[in-house]
Design a protein around this motif. Structure first.
Motif, PDB file in Angstrom:
ATOM      1  N   VAL A   1       0.874  -1.154  -0.026  1.00 17.86           N
ATOM      2  CA  VAL A   1      -0.023   0.059   0.060  1.00 17.86           C
ATOM      3  C   VAL A   1       0.960   1.188  -0.072  1.00 17.86           C
ATOM      4  O   VAL A   1       1.825   1.522   0.507  1.00 17.86           O
ATOM      5  CB  VAL A   1      -1.052  -0.061   1.272  1.00 17.86           C
ATOM      6  CG1 VAL A   1      -1.861   1.353   1.310  1.00 17.86           C
ATOM      7  CG2 VAL A   1      -1.935  -1.116   1.173  1.00 17.86           C
ATOM      8  N   VAL A   2       0.653   2.129  -0.877  1.00 19.65           N
ATOM      9  CA  VAL A   2       1.690   3.250  -1.274  1.00 19.65           C
ATOM     10  C   VAL A   2       0.583   4.730  -0.771  1.00 19.65           C
ATOM     11  O   VAL A   2       1.116   5.836  -0.476  1.00 19.65           O
ATOM     12  CB  VAL A   2       2.260   3.411  -2.495  1.00 19.65           C
ATOM     13  CG1 VAL A   2       3.041   2.158  -2.668  1.00 19.65           C
ATOM     14  CG2 VAL A   2       1.084   3.460  -3.593  1.00 19.65           C
ATOM     15  N   PHE A   3      -0.510   4.752  -0.724  1.00 18.29           N
ATOM     16  CA  PHE A   3      -1.167   5.709  -0.578  1.00 18.29           C
ATOM     17  C   PHE A   3      -2.740   5.572   0.083  1.00 18.29           C
ATOM     18  O   PHE A   3      -3.249   4.429  -0.350  1.00 18.29           O
ATOM     19  CB  PHE A   3      -1.685   6.696  -1.642  1.00 18.29           C
ATOM     20  CG  PHE A   3      -2.131   8.237  -1.454  1.00 18.29           C
ATOM     21  CD1 PHE A   3      -1.660   9.174  -0.920  1.00 18.29           C
ATOM     22  CD2 PHE A   3      -3.619   8.071  -1.851  1.00 18.29           C
ATOM     23  CE1 PHE A   3      -2.343  10.311  -0.699  1.00 18.29           C
ATOM     24  CE2 PHE A   3      -4.104   9.313  -1.866  1.00 18.29           C
ATOM     25  CZ  PHE A   3      -3.617  10.364  -1.049  1.00 18.29           C
ATOM     26  N   VAL A   4      -3.201   6.304   1.043  1.00 20.73           N
ATOM     27  CA  VAL A   4      -4.588   6.128   1.520  1.00 20.73           C
ATOM     28  C   VAL A   4      -5.332   7.533   1.464  1.00 20.73           C
ATOM     29  O   VAL A   4      -4.967   8.535   1.783  1.00 20.73           O
ATOM     30  CB  VAL A   4      -4.675   5.499   2.863  1.00 20.73           C
ATOM     31  CG1 VAL A   4      -6.009   5.432   3.551  1.00 20.73           C
ATOM     32  CG2 VAL A   4      -3.924   4.074   3.194  1.00 20.73           C
ATOM     33  N   ASN A   5      -6.570   7.302   0.875  1.00 22.43           N
ATOM     34  CA  ASN A   5      -7.369   8.636   0.916  1.00 22.43           C
ATOM     35  C   ASN A   5      -8.329   8.524   1.825  1.00 22.43           C
ATOM     36  O   ASN A   5      -9.430   7.595   1.699  1.00 22.43           O
ATOM     37  CB  ASN A   5      -7.918   8.640  -0.680  1.00 22.43           C
ATOM     38  CG  ASN A   5      -8.882  10.060  -0.779  1.00 22.43           C
ATOM     39  OD1 ASN A   5      -8.454  11.029  -0.020  1.00 22.43           O
ATOM     40  ND2 ASN A   5      -9.669   9.968  -1.787  1.00 22.43           N
ATOM     41  N   LEU A   6      -8.549   9.129   2.803  1.00 19.64           N
ATOM     42  CA  LEU A   6      -9.732   9.230   3.961  1.00 19.64           C
ATOM     43  C   LEU A   6     -10.674  10.213   3.848  1.00 19.64           C
ATOM     44  O   LEU A   6     -10.183  11.275   3.449  1.00 19.64           O
ATOM     45  CB  LEU A   6      -9.046   8.773   5.225  1.00 19.64           C
ATOM     46  CG  LEU A   6      -8.249   7.685   5.310  1.00 19.64           C
ATOM     47  CD1 LEU A   6      -7.492   7.556   6.600  1.00 19.64           C
ATOM     48  CD2 LEU A   6      -8.779   6.336   5.146  1.00 19.64           C
ATOM     49  N   PRO A   7     -11.969  10.097   4.444  1.00 25.26           N
ATOM     50  CA  PRO A   7     -12.653  11.332   4.690  1.00 25.26           C
ATOM     51  C   PRO A   7     -12.247  12.234   5.872  1.00 25.26           C
ATOM     52  O   PRO A   7     -10.899  11.854   6.131  1.00 25.26           O
ATOM     53  CB  PRO A   7     -13.939  10.593   5.091  1.00 25.26           C
ATOM     54  CG  PRO A   7     -13.701   9.422   5.781  1.00 25.26           C
ATOM     55  CD  PRO A   7     -12.508   8.863   5.146  1.00 25.26           C
ATOM     56  N   ILE A   8     -12.792  13.381   5.927  1.00 28.06           N
ATOM     57  CA  ILE A   8     -12.702  14.040   7.166  1.00 28.06           C
ATOM     58  C   ILE A   8     -13.580  13.948   8.180  1.00 28.06           C
ATOM     59  O   ILE A   8     -14.694  13.513   7.951  1.00 28.06           O
ATOM     60  CB  ILE A   8     -12.507  15.576   6.733  1.00 28.06           C
ATOM     61  CG1 ILE A   8     -13.823  16.147   6.271  1.00 28.06           C
ATOM     62  CG2 ILE A   8     -11.585  15.946   5.667  1.00 28.06           C
ATOM     63  CD1 ILE A   8     -13.944  17.588   5.913  1.00 28.06           C
ATOM     64  N   VAL A   9     -13.078  14.230   9.412  1.00 25.14           N
ATOM     65  CA  VAL A   9     -13.996  14.225  10.630  1.00 25.14           C
ATOM     66  C   VAL A   9     -15.300  15.024  10.461  1.00 25.14           C
ATOM     67  O   VAL A   9     -15.416  16.294   9.860  1.00 25.14           O
ATOM     68  CB  VAL A   9     -13.321  14.840  11.860  1.00 25.14           C
ATOM     69  CG1 VAL A   9     -14.298  14.903  13.164  1.00 25.14           C
ATOM     70  CG2 VAL A   9     -12.011  13.734  12.114  1.00 25.14           C
ATOM     71  N   GLY A  10     -16.545  14.575  10.615  1.00 23.53           N
ATOM     72  CA  GLY A  10     -17.806  15.132  10.428  1.00 23.53           C
ATOM     73  C   GLY A  10     -18.270  14.641   9.272  1.00 23.53           C
ATOM     74  O   GLY A  10     -19.652  14.856   8.979  1.00 23.53           O
ATOM     75  N   ASP A  11     -17.652  14.095   8.342  1.00 21.47           N
ATOM     76  CA  ASP A  11     -17.987  13.430   7.178  1.00 21.47           C
ATOM     77  C   ASP A  11     -19.303  12.372   7.614  1.00 21.47           C
ATOM     78  O   ASP A  11     -19.076  11.628   8.438  1.00 21.47           O
ATOM     79  CB  ASP A  11     -17.103  12.828   6.115  1.00 21.47           C
ATOM     80  CG  ASP A  11     -16.556  13.819   5.307  1.00 21.47           C
ATOM     81  OD1 ASP A  11     -16.858  15.137   5.261  1.00 21.47           O
ATOM     82  OD2 ASP A  11     -15.631  13.597   4.672  1.00 21.47           O
ATOM     83  N   GLU A  12     -19.965  12.005   6.677  1.00 21.62           N
ATOM     84  CA  GLU A  12     -21.038  11.196   6.917  1.00 21.62           C
ATOM     85  C   GLU A  12     -20.782   9.845   5.869  1.00 21.62           C
ATOM     86  O   GLU A  12     -20.194   9.941   4.815  1.00 21.62           O
ATOM     87  CB  GLU A  12     -22.741  11.515   6.270  1.00 21.62           C
ATOM     88  CG  GLU A  12     -23.641  10.490   6.531  1.00 21.62           C
ATOM     89  CD  GLU A  12     -25.096  10.781   6.144  1.00 21.62           C
ATOM     90  OE1 GLU A  12     -25.868  10.198   6.483  1.00 21.62           O
ATOM     91  OE2 GLU A  12     -25.079  11.849   5.088  1.00 21.62           O
ATOM     92  N   VAL A  13     -20.697   8.550   6.484  1.00 21.93           N
ATOM     93  CA  VAL A  13     -20.586   7.146   5.964  1.00 21.93           C
ATOM     94  C   VAL A  13     -21.877   6.652   5.764  1.00 21.93           C
ATOM     95  O   VAL A  13     -22.716   6.567   6.697  1.00 21.93           O
ATOM     96  CB  VAL A  13     -19.501   6.533   6.460  1.00 21.93           C
ATOM     97  CG1 VAL A  13     -18.025   7.197   6.405  1.00 21.93           C
ATOM     98  CG2 VAL A  13     -19.766   6.110   8.002  1.00 21.93           C
ATOM     99  N   LEU A  14     -22.021   5.887   4.781  1.00 22.83           N
ATOM    100  CA  LEU A  14     -23.086   5.104   4.367  1.00 22.83           C
ATOM    101  C   LEU A  14     -22.917   3.598   4.223  1.00 22.83           C
ATOM    102  O   LEU A  14     -21.988   3.334   3.341  1.00 22.83           O
ATOM    103  CB  LEU A  14     -24.082   5.828   3.343  1.00 22.83           C
ATOM    104  CG  LEU A  14     -24.492   7.139   3.645  1.00 22.83           C
ATOM    105  CD1 LEU A  14     -25.197   7.687   2.277  1.00 22.83           C
ATOM    106  CD2 LEU A  14     -25.522   7.154   4.806  1.00 22.83           C
ATOM    107  N   ILE A  15     -23.892   2.752   4.675  1.00 21.24           N
ATOM    108  CA  ILE A  15     -23.636   1.230   4.467  1.00 21.24           C
ATOM    109  C   ILE A  15     -23.413   0.923   2.949  1.00 21.24           C
ATOM    110  O   ILE A  15     -24.286   1.692   2.120  1.00 21.24           O
ATOM    111  CB  ILE A  15     -24.733   0.683   4.991  1.00 21.24           C
ATOM    112  CG1 ILE A  15     -24.629   0.469   6.607  1.00 21.24           C
ATOM    113  CG2 ILE A  15     -24.867  -0.914   4.666  1.00 21.24           C
ATOM    114  CD1 ILE A  15     -26.071  -0.153   7.363  1.00 21.24           C
TER     115      ILE A  15
END
Length: 126
Positions: A39-53
């Motif tokens: 693994v060379v890179f990870v793109n993550l959301p930011i705090v406060g973002d909504e995630v959905l099933i």
């Protein structure tokens, strides 16, 4: 992560660690990281973002491919693992000790697998 039996697993190869009645951490399984390679890179959301099933909340880039990370819960991101920004290889080194996000969840997918069910699923995929 010492107790893999307590985790829940998805058929898209994420794990879910329910840490309380309202919070959980999400990571990528050992099977997934081994299939991806380094693994060379990870793109993550930011705090406060909504995630959905069943929807993507980020992606992981390896030397072989880019793969989406799919949420097993509905909820709000309360914390991200910032260490991954500088050291995404931790996913390869310790997939069950390396979480992506912590979520305050409202609902958990009803399709999650136990460790034994997940191992059987992976055996069928190979």
């Amino acid at each position: 992560m010492s107790n893999l039996k307590k985790l829940k697993y998805t058929k898209t190869h994420e794990w879910l660690d329910i840490t309380s009645d309202t919070t959980a951490k999400i990571g990528l399984t050992d099977f997934a990281q081994s299939q991806m390679g380094t693994v060379v890179f990870v793109n993550l959301p930011i705090v406060g973002d909504e995630v959905l099933i069943a929807e993507s909340f980020g992606d992981v880039e390896s030397v072989k491919s880019v793969s989406e990370v799919i949420s097993p819960v509905d909820g709000e991101v309360t914390q991200i693992n910032e260490v991954l920004q500088d050291n995404p290889g931790l996913i390869n080194e310790d997939p069950y000790g390396t979480w992506f996000i912590q979520v305050q969840y409202k609902k958990i997918a009803d399709t999650l697998l136990t460790m034994d069910e997940y191992q059987a699923f992976c055996a069928e995929e190979n």
